[in-house]
Motif scaffolding. Structure first.
Motif, PDB file in Angstrom:
ATOM      1  N   ALA A  24      53.560  73.512 -45.620  1.00  0.00           N
ATOM      2  CA  ALA A  24      52.684  73.500 -46.797  1.00  0.00           C
ATOM      3  C   ALA A  24      51.990  72.143 -46.860  1.00  0.00           C
ATOM      4  N   PHE A  25      50.707  72.179 -47.209  1.00  0.00           N
ATOM      5  CA  PHE A  25      49.890  70.973 -47.312  1.00  0.00           C
ATOM      6  C   PHE A  25      49.004  71.092 -48.533  1.00  0.00           C
ATOM      7  N   TYR A  26      48.761  69.966 -49.168  1.00  0.00           N
ATOM      8  CA  TYR A  26      47.855  69.895 -50.314  1.00  0.00           C
ATOM      9  C   TYR A  26      46.735  68.937 -49.941  1.00  0.00           C
ATOM     10  N   TYR A  27      45.507  69.292 -50.259  1.00  0.00           N
ATOM     11  CA  TYR A  27      44.385  68.386 -50.007  1.00  0.00           C
ATOM     12  C   TYR A  27      43.551  68.227 -51.269  1.00  0.00           C
ATOM     13  N   GLU A  28      42.983  67.039 -51.381  1.00  0.00           N
ATOM     14  CA  GLU A  28      42.083  66.723 -52.497  1.00  0.00           C
ATOM     15  C   GLU A  28      41.121  65.654 -52.007  1.00  0.00           C
ATOM     16  N   GLY A  29      39.827  65.918 -52.147  1.00  0.00           N
ATOM     17  CA  GLY A  29      38.832  64.980 -51.639  1.00  0.00           C
ATOM     18  C   GLY A  29      39.024  64.784 -50.152  1.00  0.00           C
ATOM     19  N   ASP A  52      41.716  68.527 -38.783  1.00  0.00           N
ATOM     20  CA  ASP A  52      40.684  69.551 -38.588  1.00  0.00           C
ATOM     21  C   ASP A  52      40.972  70.799 -39.415  1.00  0.00           C
ATOM     22  N   LEU A  53      42.239  71.184 -39.491  1.00  0.00           N
ATOM     23  CA  LEU A  53      42.618  72.344 -40.287  1.00  0.00           C
ATOM     24  C   LEU A  53      42.243  72.134 -41.750  1.00  0.00           C
ATOM     25  N   VAL A  54      42.563  70.964 -42.276  1.00  0.00           N
ATOM     26  CA  VAL A  54      42.249  70.660 -43.675  1.00  0.00           C
ATOM     27  C   VAL A  54      40.739  70.632 -43.882  1.00  0.00           C
ATOM     28  N   GLU A  55      40.010  70.085 -42.937  1.00  0.00           N
ATOM     29  CA  GLU A  55      38.547  70.052 -43.053  1.00  0.00           C
ATOM     30  C   GLU A  55      37.972  71.464 -43.066  1.00  0.00           C
ATOM     31  N   ARG A  56      38.489  72.349 -42.230  1.00  0.00           N
ATOM     32  CA  ARG A  56      38.024  73.740 -42.241  1.00  0.00           C
ATOM     33  C   ARG A  56      38.380  74.415 -43.561  1.00  0.00           C
ATOM     34  N   ALA A  86      51.390  83.715 -40.740  1.00  0.00           N
ATOM     35  CA  ALA A  86      50.344  83.954 -41.736  1.00  0.00           C
ATOM     36  C   ALA A  86      50.036  82.625 -42.413  1.00  0.00           C
ATOM     37  N   ILE A  87      48.762  82.399 -42.694  1.00  0.00           N
ATOM     38  CA  ILE A  87      48.326  81.189 -43.382  1.00  0.00           C
ATOM     39  C   ILE A  87      47.683  81.607 -44.698  1.00  0.00           C
ATOM     40  N   LEU A  88      48.161  81.024 -45.785  1.00  0.00           N
ATOM     41  CA  LEU A  88      47.612  81.281 -47.112  1.00  0.00           C
ATOM     42  C   LEU A  88      46.872  80.031 -47.560  1.00  0.00           C
ATOM     43  N   HIS A  89      45.660  80.215 -48.052  1.00  0.00           N
ATOM     44  CA  HIS A  89      44.873  79.097 -48.567  1.00  0.00           C
ATOM     45  C   HIS A  89      44.591  79.371 -50.037  1.00  0.00           C
ATOM     46  N   ASP A  95      36.919  70.851 -53.987  1.00  0.00           N
ATOM     47  CA  ASP A  95      37.364  70.034 -52.855  1.00  0.00           C
ATOM     48  C   ASP A  95      38.870  69.791 -52.917  1.00  0.00           C
ATOM     49  N   GLU A  96      39.593  70.840 -53.313  1.00  0.00           N
ATOM     50  CA  GLU A  96      41.034  70.720 -53.538  1.00  0.00           C
ATOM     51  C   GLU A  96      41.690  72.054 -53.232  1.00  0.00           C
ATOM     52  N   GLY A  97      42.881  72.013 -52.655  1.00  0.00           N
ATOM     53  CA  GLY A  97      43.580  73.253 -52.385  1.00  0.00           C
ATOM     54  C   GLY A  97      44.932  73.029 -51.743  1.00  0.00           C
ATOM     55  N   THR A  98      45.637  74.135 -51.565  1.00  0.00           N
ATOM     56  CA  THR A  98      46.954  74.131 -50.948  1.00  0.00           C
ATOM     57  C   THR A  98      46.962  75.154 -49.829  1.00  0.00           C
ATOM     58  N   ILE A  99      47.574  74.777 -48.699  1.00  0.00           N
ATOM     59  CA  ILE A  99      47.680  75.645 -47.531  1.00  0.00           C
ATOM     60  C   ILE A  99      49.159  75.847 -47.246  1.00  0.00           C
TER      61      ILE A  99
END
Length: 136
Positions: A24-29, A52-56, A86-89, A95-99
């Motif tokens: 699990a990863f969280y991104y913001e900005g 790259d995954l986070v950028e996509r 399986a990947i859930l986004h 510009d924020e989310g969790t994978i």
């Protein structure tokens, strides 16, 4: 950077998906944070691919926008099902989310799982409404 709701989501995924919980990863900005990575998944290749995954994920465009077909409502999550996982986004803003990555064996319970995960991200805890899921 992560919030209480992300820790709650991690606990939920860990409890529900158990050994099938991959990462699990969280991104913001421009920043991103690892919430969890299962030992066998924590490879140099994953570390190399993560930026790259986070950028996509940031540039992810839904197949159907809310304005195109309002009866479906706002996008809550997208899913990719691969041969072994399986990947859930969960987009949480422009510009924020969790994978979250799970083993493929969870796919038969995916809709209820996604609904509960979305409620945690929105409120920080499971709400009174919980989707029914199929037990093994």
């Amino acid at each position: 950077m992560s919030e209480r709701r992300h820790r709650a989501l991690h606990r939920f995924v860990e409890e529900r998906a158990s050994d099938s919980y991959r990462s699990a990863f969280y991104y913001e900005g421009d920043d991103w944070e690892t919430l969890y990575v299962r030992d066998d998944v924590a490879t140099n290749r994953l570390r190399h691919e993560l930026p790259d995954l986070v950028e996509r994920a940031r540039s992810n465009q839904p197949l159907l926008r809310e304005d195109d077909y309002p009866p479906l409502g706002e996008l809550g999550a997208t899913t990719e099902v691969h041969e072994d996982g399986a990947i859930l986004h969960f987009p949480e803003g422009p510009d924020e989310g969790t994978i979250i990555s799970l083993d493929r064996d969870v796919a038969h319970r995916l809709t209820g799982f996604v609904t509960e995960a979305m409620s945690i991200l929105q409120t920080g805890e499971l709400t009174a409404y919980q989707a029914a899921t199929v037990d093994d």
